[in-house]
Design a protein around this motif. Structure first.
Motif, PDB file in Angstrom:
ATOM      1  N   GLN A   1       0.726  -1.325  -0.025  1.00 10.38           N
ATOM      2  CA  GLN A   1       0.184   0.119  -0.008  1.00 10.38           C
ATOM      3  C   GLN A   1       0.680   1.376  -0.066  1.00 10.38           C
ATOM      4  O   GLN A   1       0.761   2.243  -0.551  1.00 10.38           O
ATOM      5  CB  GLN A   1      -0.810   0.006   1.186  1.00 10.38           C
ATOM      6  N   HIS A   2       1.989   1.145   0.853  1.00 12.52           N
ATOM      7  CA  HIS A   2       2.859   2.408   0.768  1.00 12.52           C
ATOM      8  C   HIS A   2       3.519   2.556  -0.652  1.00 12.52           C
ATOM      9  O   HIS A   2       3.608   3.744  -1.120  1.00 12.52           O
ATOM     10  CB  HIS A   2       4.083   2.079   1.894  1.00 12.52           C
ATOM     11  N   LEU A   3       3.713   1.639  -1.517  1.00 11.30           N
ATOM     12  CA  LEU A   3       4.444   1.782  -2.838  1.00 11.30           C
ATOM     13  C   LEU A   3       3.197   2.361  -3.665  1.00 11.30           C
ATOM     14  O   LEU A   3       3.494   3.271  -4.408  1.00 11.30           O
ATOM     15  CB  LEU A   3       4.569   0.332  -3.212  1.00 11.30           C
ATOM     16  N   LEU A   4       1.903   1.978  -3.596  1.00 10.15           N
ATOM     17  CA  LEU A   4       0.895   2.580  -4.142  1.00 10.15           C
ATOM     18  C   LEU A   4       0.846   4.114  -3.706  1.00 10.15           C
ATOM     19  O   LEU A   4       0.715   4.880  -4.932  1.00 10.15           O
ATOM     20  CB  LEU A   4      -0.288   1.899  -3.982  1.00 10.15           C
ATOM     21  N   ASP A   5       0.709   4.321  -2.674  1.00 15.25           N
ATOM     22  CA  ASP A   5       0.816   5.809  -1.994  1.00 15.25           C
ATOM     23  C   ASP A   5       2.089   6.712  -2.780  1.00 15.25           C
ATOM     24  O   ASP A   5       1.903   7.635  -3.441  1.00 15.25           O
ATOM     25  CB  ASP A   5       0.778   5.887  -0.791  1.00 15.25           C
ATOM     26  N   MET A   6       3.053   6.020  -2.678  1.00 19.99           N
ATOM     27  CA  MET A   6       4.342   6.738  -3.145  1.00 19.99           C
ATOM     28  C   MET A   6       4.114   6.818  -4.776  1.00 19.99           C
ATOM     29  O   MET A   6       4.662   7.913  -5.182  1.00 19.99           O
ATOM     30  CB  MET A   6       5.665   6.034  -2.663  1.00 19.99           C
ATOM     31  N   SER A   7       3.643   5.995  -5.368  1.00 21.89           N
ATOM     32  CA  SER A   7       3.757   5.810  -6.781  1.00 21.89           C
ATOM     33  C   SER A   7       2.793   7.183  -7.267  1.00 21.89           C
ATOM     34  O   SER A   7       2.941   7.617  -8.296  1.00 21.89           O
ATOM     35  CB  SER A   7       3.196   4.701  -7.379  1.00 21.89           C
ATOM     36  N   GLU A   8       1.934   7.855  -6.560  1.00 17.51           N
ATOM     37  CA  GLU A   8       1.122   8.820  -6.861  1.00 17.51           C
ATOM     38  C   GLU A   8       1.562  10.121  -6.907  1.00 17.51           C
ATOM     39  O   GLU A   8       1.053  11.126  -7.321  1.00 17.51           O
ATOM     40  CB  GLU A   8      -0.157   8.942  -5.843  1.00 17.51           C
ATOM     41  N   ARG A   9       2.954  10.250  -6.380  1.00 17.13           N
ATOM     42  CA  ARG A   9       3.567  11.498  -6.210  1.00 17.13           C
ATOM     43  C   ARG A   9       4.250  11.759  -7.646  1.00 17.13           C
ATOM     44  O   ARG A   9       4.796  10.678  -8.279  1.00 17.13           O
ATOM     45  CB  ARG A   9       4.806  11.409  -5.141  1.00 17.13           C
ATOM     46  N   ASP A  10       3.996  12.981  -7.887  1.00  9.28           N
ATOM     47  CA  ASP A  10       4.502  13.357  -9.318  1.00  9.28           C
ATOM     48  C   ASP A  10       6.229  13.023  -9.598  1.00  9.28           C
ATOM     49  O   ASP A  10       6.374  12.938 -10.628  1.00  9.28           O
ATOM     50  CB  ASP A  10       4.343  14.923  -9.490  1.00  9.28           C
ATOM     51  N   HIS A  11       7.073  13.297  -8.423  1.00 12.89           N
ATOM     52  CA  HIS A  11       8.430  12.905  -8.639  1.00 12.89           C
ATOM     53  C   HIS A  11       8.552  11.504  -8.477  1.00 12.89           C
ATOM     54  O   HIS A  11      10.125  11.258  -8.624  1.00 12.89           O
ATOM     55  CB  HIS A  11       9.140  13.844  -7.660  1.00 12.89           C
ATOM     56  N   ILE A  12       7.967  10.760  -8.292  1.00 11.52           N
ATOM     57  CA  ILE A  12       8.118   9.201  -8.186  1.00 11.52           C
ATOM     58  C   ILE A  12       7.615   8.416  -9.374  1.00 11.52           C
ATOM     59  O   ILE A  12       6.422   8.491  -9.435  1.00 11.52           O
ATOM     60  CB  ILE A  12       7.846   8.653  -6.926  1.00 11.52           C
ATOM     61  N   THR A  13       8.415   7.509  -9.905  1.00 10.01           N
ATOM     62  CA  THR A  13       8.183   6.777 -10.665  1.00 10.01           C
ATOM     63  C   THR A  13       8.275   5.239 -10.466  1.00 10.01           C
ATOM     64  O   THR A  13       9.525   4.793 -10.231  1.00 10.01           O
ATOM     65  CB  THR A  13       8.854   6.753 -12.233  1.00 10.01           C
ATOM     66  N   LEU A  14       7.427   4.487 -10.247  1.00 12.19           N
ATOM     67  CA  LEU A  14       7.520   3.091  -9.993  1.00 12.19           C
ATOM     68  C   LEU A  14       7.119   2.127 -11.137  1.00 12.19           C
ATOM     69  O   LEU A  14       6.087   2.300 -11.611  1.00 12.19           O
ATOM     70  CB  LEU A  14       6.502   2.714  -8.914  1.00 12.19           C
ATOM     71  N   ARG A  15       7.952   1.259 -11.432  1.00  9.30           N
ATOM     72  CA  ARG A  15       7.764   0.256 -12.546  1.00  9.30           C
ATOM     73  C   ARG A  15       8.053  -1.007 -11.947  1.00  9.30           C
ATOM     74  O   ARG A  15       9.178  -1.354 -11.261  1.00  9.30           O
ATOM     75  CB  ARG A  15       8.336   0.473 -13.744  1.00  9.30           C
ATOM     76  N   ALA A  16       7.338  -2.247 -12.492  1.00  5.55           N
ATOM     77  CA  ALA A  16       7.639  -3.471 -12.125  1.00  5.55           C
ATOM     78  C   ALA A  16       8.074  -4.248 -13.234  1.00  5.55           C
ATOM     79  O   ALA A  16       7.685  -4.151 -14.295  1.00  5.55           O
ATOM     80  CB  ALA A  16       6.410  -4.146 -11.487  1.00  5.55           C
ATOM     81  N   ILE A  17       8.897  -5.495 -12.823  1.00  2.00           N
ATOM     82  CA  ILE A  17       9.217  -6.418 -14.050  1.00  2.00           C
ATOM     83  C   ILE A  17       8.434  -7.824 -13.418  1.00  2.00           C
ATOM     84  O   ILE A  17       8.735  -8.136 -12.419  1.00  2.00           O
ATOM     85  CB  ILE A  17      10.642  -6.611 -13.876  1.00  2.00           C
TER      86      ILE A  17
END
Length: 284
Positions: free
Chosen positions: A193-209
């Motif tokens: 859930q924390h990853l999801l929350d952080m991924s909503e921030r404009d300066h953070i890009t989260l990508r998965a393999i």
């Protein structure tokens, strides 16, 4: 100015860049000292980070070394300006110097990129997730050591929450790390859930393999890349069994830039990454 006994990572890097400028000019340290009107020992101590150097001195050295890159010269000169003690200095007696150098590097980085396989990157870990990681260290840590490492890791994350200039951050995380239940299902769900929350921030890009991607370049290691003000001042740091290793040679930087580009090519886009995280959470 007294000679330092334990220069920081940033001071060492400044010295290394001065050495690179001299070597590109084809000068020995003795010849450089003669040009600069200094003693050879002074030049050597500057290049090893043991002796401080001013911004104006950097510009003078670059001029004598016939450095044609004014942008690089000014970027190196700016490395001399921050003489304040960072928050990480409070941990100097409790943690290893490479960890302090890591915090200093992240603090000054223009942007950061992480690629991890088995764990959530430290900058995105919750307190409970990080606590479990430290509890499972190969060499058992005492409660005070765990507390020092835990508080240090959480304070490192402050660069992502700065109001005026949060550090742009990209994390590429393998599905294995997302599905690994570190600390049990509750801790894992909170971490996701924390990853999801952080991924909503404009300066953070989260990508998965995903597992379906199969083998890909660099899949066997965690890679961390800190962008400097110019590409020549970038740094790669590798978290290895024997500790942190910092790399800054031009060939190494080129290798890891290329590697990151190839890793990105097999990673999901951010929207599909969030979909994957939601799926993993439902399956817990």
């Amino acid at each position: 100015m007294p000679v330092r006994s334990n220069p920081t990572g940033r001071q060492l890097r400044l010295g290394a860049e001065l050495r690179k400028l001299r070597e590109r000019a084809g000068l020995t340290s003795t010849a450089a000292a003669q040009l600069l009107g200094m003693k050879q020992a002074q030049v050597s101590n500057m290049e090893t980070g043991r002796l401080g150097v001013s911004a104006e001195r950097v510009r003078t050295m670059a001029c004598h070394y016939d450095c044609p890159d004014q942008v690089l010269t000014e970027a190196i000169a700016r490395m001399t300006g921050d003489r304040k003690r960072g928050w990480w200095e409070a941990y100097r007696e409790a943690l290893s110097h490479p960890l302090l150098d890591l915090a200093e590097l992240e603090h000054h980085a223009q942007s950061l990129r992480d690629s991890t396989t088995a764990r959530i990157p430290g900058l995105l870990q919750t307190r409970e997730y990080a606590l479990e990681i430290f509890r499972q260290a190969v060499i058992e840590l005492s409660p005070p050591d765990i507390e020092h490492r835990l508080s240090f890791r959480i304070k490192r994350q402050a660069i992502l929450f700065r109001e005026d200039d949060p550090t742009p951050y990209e994390a590429i995380i393998h599905e294995a790390a997302l599905r690994m239940q570190v600390g049990g299902s509750t801790v894992t769900r909170q971490q996701l859930q924390h990853l999801l929350d952080m991924s909503e921030r404009d300066h953070i890009t989260l990508r998965a393999i995903t597992f379906d991607a199969g083998a890909y370049p660099g899949s066997g290691q965690s890679i961390h890349y800190a962008h400097g003000p110019v590409p020549q001042l970038d740094t790669v740091y590798l978290d290895q069994a024997h500790g942190l290793a910092f790399l800054d040679a031009e060939a190494q930087l080129h290798k890891y830039r290329t590697l990151f580009d190839r890793v990105e090519a097999v990673a999901l886009v951010p929207a599909k990454t969030r979909d994957l995280i939601h799926t993993v959470m439902r399956e817990l």
